[in-house]
Design an enzyme around this catalytic site. Structure first.
Site, mmCIF file in Angstrom:
data_model
loop_
_atom_site.group_PDB
_atom_site.id
_atom_site.type_symbol
_atom_site.label_atom_id
_atom_site.label_comp_id
_atom_site.label_asym_id
_atom_site.label_seq_id
_atom_site.Cartn_x
_atom_site.Cartn_y
_atom_site.Cartn_z
ATOM 1 N N LYS A 107 -15.157 31.902 11.575
ATOM 2 C CA LYS A 107 -14.422 31.789 12.649
ATOM 3 C C LYS A 107 -14.237 30.401 12.750
ATOM 4 O O LYS A 107 -13.042 29.713 13.342
ATOM 5 C CB LYS A 107 -15.056 32.550 14.012
ATOM 6 N N LYS A 120 -16.347 19.275 17.485
ATOM 7 C CA LYS A 120 -17.030 20.254 17.122
ATOM 8 C C LYS A 120 -16.446 20.855 15.686
ATOM 9 O O LYS A 120 -17.101 21.003 14.621
ATOM 10 C CB LYS A 120 -17.175 21.797 18.071
#
Length: 298
Positions: free
Chosen positions: A241, A173
């Site tokens: 983030k 990811k």
């Protein structure tokens, strides 16, 4: 209707439609969310309420989390009323958040010590993918455990890939987010340049979408960007983030990330200028600030 009870924690912009799809597929769901409004919607779709993550785990064979960051996942799993206190023998915990790969390895060890099994299963595809059940799901963990939970995961995504042991899903990811953010930044830079050079922005998008420059951002976000439409499908603050996770992981594993470092700074600027709730494609606004001109169609 499936007899396998599923716990779902985190009913936000991604989690809510994912839980709804599972309910519509016939699964029994027990839900928990820190804020009450999404939980009420979940109950309206047929889900059952739990008062804590521990209570979710006590009533479910499979527990899914879809949360904002590493700290939130740690609190939900390892807190005083966390998932670890409620899991039983052979409970499966599936984390579909995007968090640190190294933190995931630690969580997987804690879940195993408590008698359960963990899959890290971060997702890509944005809100629309969550609504349509067409997410790409990147799996880390035991491949046999993945096979046991495919009936659940197949409802949520149409591309399910086993990437390796615990933490490998989160590593994959991070790779995804590096590329997605780089696309958004490159498209932004190109459009601001085209604006400054006096080109027709719609014609530029049409021309380059058919060639080697074609990418997801160009095809799905560029037209909205030049309209100034930054309604979120994926918050810029989440992208910020995720890039921080990628940068930290790059440091931990000694991988050079010069482009990611610059892209991370641009998303930091979005956060610091109050644009964190915009879509991640809104990074074009930072480039516009630097250029002193907006790239908008006439």
């Amino acid at each position: 209707m499936s007899s396998k009870p599923i716990g779902f924690i985190g009913l936000g912009i991604m989690g809510a439609p994912m839980a709804k799809n599972l309910l519509e597929a016939g699964f029994k769901l027990i839900g928990y969310n820190r804020s009450p409004e999404p939980l009420e919607t979940f109950i309206g779709h047929g889900g059952k309420r739990a008062e804590s993550p521990q209570a979710v785990a006590e009533r479910a064979d499979v527990v899914i989390t879809c949360l904002s960051d590493t700290d939130a996942v740690r609190e939900v799993v390892q807190g005083s009323d966390g998932v670890l206190n409620g899991i039983g023998e052979d409970t499966t915990y599936i984390d579909m958040s995007t968090i640190s790969p190294t933190a995931t390895e630690d969580l997987a060890e804690a879940v195993t010590d408590a008698g359960g099994n963990m899959l890290d299963a971060p997702i890509s595809g944005g809100e629309q993918g969550a609504i349509e059940g067409s997410l790409s799901i990147m799996i880390g963990g035991d491949p046999e455990e993945l096979d046991a939970q495919r009936d659940v995961l197949n409802v949520l995504g149409d591309r399910i890939t086993h990437c390796g042991p615990s933490g490998a899903g989160q590593t994959t990811k991070a790779c995804n987010q590096i590329l997605v953010a780089a696309q958004a930044t490159a498209v932004s830079e190109a459009l601001v340049f085209a604006q400054r050079a006096g080109a027709d922005l719609e014609a530029v998008i049409e021309a380059i979408s058919g060639g080697a420059a074609s990418c997801w951002t160009l095809e799905n976000r560029a037209s909205r960007m030049i309209e100034g439409n930054f309604d979120p499908g994926f918050f810029a603050s989440y992208q910020y983030k995720d890039l921080r996770i990628a940068s930290d992981a790059g440091e931990a594993f000694g991988a050079p990330m010069p482009q990611t470092s610059v892209t991370h700074e641009l998303y930091k600027a979005m956060e610091n200028t109050g644009r964190g709730s915009d879509d991640s494609s809104g990074v074009i606004q930072v480039l516009e600030d630097l250029a002193g001109e907006q790239a908008r169609k006439d």
